[in-house]
Design an enzyme around this catalytic site. Structure first.
Site, PDB file in Angstrom:
ATOM      1  N   SER A   1      22.512 -11.342  36.753  1.00 29.56           N
ATOM      2  CA  SER A   1      23.705 -12.173  36.921  1.00 29.56           C
ATOM      3  C   SER A   1      24.659 -11.614  37.974  1.00 29.56           C
ATOM      4  O   SER A   1      24.660 -10.414  38.272  1.00 29.56           O
ATOM      5  CB  SER A   1      24.463 -12.278  35.588  1.00 29.56           C
ATOM      6  OG  SER A   1      23.612 -12.802  34.598  1.00 29.56           O
TER       7      SER A   1
HETATM    8  N1  SAM Z   1      21.621 -10.304  31.325  1.00 31.74           N
HETATM    9  C1  SAM Z   1      20.685 -10.245  32.424  1.00 31.74           C
HETATM   10  C2  SAM Z   1      20.966  -9.137  33.368  1.00 31.74           C
HETATM   11  O1  SAM Z   1      21.972  -8.438  33.205  1.00 31.74           O
HETATM   12  O2  SAM Z   1      20.142  -8.947  34.264  1.00 31.74           O
HETATM   13  C3  SAM Z   1      20.556 -11.553  33.161  1.00 31.74           C
HETATM   14  C4  SAM Z   1      19.803 -12.525  32.391  1.00 31.74           C
HETATM   15  S1  SAM Z   1      19.052 -13.859  33.211  1.00 31.74           S
HETATM   16  C5  SAM Z   1      20.391 -14.719  33.898  1.00 31.74           C
HETATM   17  C6  SAM Z   1      18.642 -14.769  31.730  1.00 31.74           C
HETATM   18  C7  SAM Z   1      17.534 -14.140  30.926  1.00 31.74           C
HETATM   19  O3  SAM Z   1      17.432 -14.837  29.690  1.00 31.74           O
HETATM   20  C8  SAM Z   1      16.174 -14.233  31.587  1.00 31.74           C
HETATM   21  O4  SAM Z   1      15.622 -12.959  31.715  1.00 31.74           O
HETATM   22  C9  SAM Z   1      15.362 -15.105  30.636  1.00 31.74           C
HETATM   23  O5  SAM Z   1      13.998 -14.770  30.565  1.00 31.74           O
HETATM   24  C10 SAM Z   1      16.067 -14.827  29.320  1.00 31.74           C
HETATM   25  N2  SAM Z   1      15.884 -15.835  28.273  1.00 31.74           N
HETATM   26  C11 SAM Z   1      15.849 -17.185  28.363  1.00 31.74           C
HETATM   27  N3  SAM Z   1      15.667 -17.737  27.138  1.00 31.74           N
HETATM   28  C12 SAM Z   1      15.594 -16.702  26.257  1.00 31.74           C
HETATM   29  C13 SAM Z   1      15.422 -16.614  24.845  1.00 31.74           C
HETATM   30  N4  SAM Z   1      15.292 -17.692  24.053  1.00 31.74           N
HETATM   31  N5  SAM Z   1      15.402 -15.399  24.286  1.00 31.74           N
HETATM   32  C14 SAM Z   1      15.528 -14.275  25.034  1.00 31.74           C
HETATM   33  N6  SAM Z   1      15.681 -14.299  26.369  1.00 31.74           N
HETATM   34  C15 SAM Z   1      15.724 -15.494  26.969  1.00 31.74           C
END
Ligand code: SAM
Length: 225
Positions: free
Chosen positions: A69
């Site tokens: 992000s």
């Molecule tokens: N917090 C992260 C960072 O600091 O790098 C950024 C996260 S990225 C914007 C969103 C993440 O949410 C992705 O890695 C995606 O695979 C994960 N994601 C999406 N749906 C999810 C779920 N139901 N459970 C866990 N992770 C999920």
């Protein structure tokens, strides 16, 4: 007595401080959030090919078509949790591990769930190497992790169609969830406060743009392909 030599800041440290100054200028007010972001080496969390862009205030691609992000978003979401004391936090969407590192740097106890095993494994390695004790789990974060709760804070770092009820129920009374809710392409950021056994209060904080939250109480898997 000889004066001790002054340690020179590394180029990454200088860039990190410049980023933190810009976050402050854009309205991030929490000194604890700013101090954590001045401490966490974002260059270790971005893909190796992008280290020179680690201190741009922008989201960057990581593996599995996901993103780390934007630092401003990380700052605003962390600040919106309003947790000044060391607290229990559940993060949904570990991604690169950077957001979890910022929370751990503030002294919080963090459990982070990621649906992609490869991302979780890399984040676990980078977090451990950088010295942050975060519990990383693989699974569908829309159902939360009841065994680790109740939580003082839940931070969802992917865009949800609605607030997952199971997550809301894992907040302690008085606890807060920060979550982007809206369509697949754009969302509004909400803070949801659990005000009682069966009551929650929501407040809109601004616009957001996240990759989709995929899972039982999120979007269907086909949108993530
Ligand atoms: N917090 C992260 C960072 O600091 O790098 C950024 C996260 S990225 C914007 C969103 C993440 O949410 C992705 O890695 C995606 O695979 C994960 N994601 C999406 N749906 C999810 C779920 N139901 N459970 C866990 N992770 C999920």
């Amino acid at each position: 007595m000889k004066p001790s030599p002054q340690r020179q800041s590394t180029p990454f440290e200088l860039q990190r401080q410049a980023l933190v100054d810009s976050l402050r200028a854009r309205g991030v007010t929490s000194s604890r959030v700013l101090a954590a972001m001045a401490a966490v080496p974002r260059e270790q969390f971005v893909p190796p090919a992008l280290v020179m862009r680690a201190y741009e205030d922008s989201a960057l691609p990581i593996d599995n078509r996901q993103t780390i992000s934007q630092p401003f978003t990380v700052a605003i979401m962390t600040q919106a949790l309003e947790l000044d004391e060391p607290s229990r936090i559940l993060e949904i969407g570990t991604g690169s591990g950077y957001q979890a590192a910022v929370l751990a740097a503030m002294g919080h106890h963090v459990i982070s769930i990621e649906r992609h095993a490869a991302l979780s494994q890399r984040a676990r390695t980078v977090l451990a190497a950088a010295g942050y004790a975060v519990t990383c789990r693989v699974g569908d974060g829309t159902i939360g992790y009841r065994e680790g709760g109740p939580y003082d804070g839940i931070i969802v770092t992917a865009g949800a169609p609605d607030v997952p009820e199971l997550l809301a129920r894992q907040l302690r009374i008085g606890g807060r969830m920060v979550i982007p809710v809206g369509s697949i392409t754009e969302q509004a950021l909400y803070r949801v406060v659990r005000t009682g056994e069966q009551t929650w209060k929501g407040e809109e904080l601004g616009q957001a743009k996240f990759v989709p939250l995929i899972g039982r109480s999120g979007w269907d898997d086909s949108v993530g392909r």
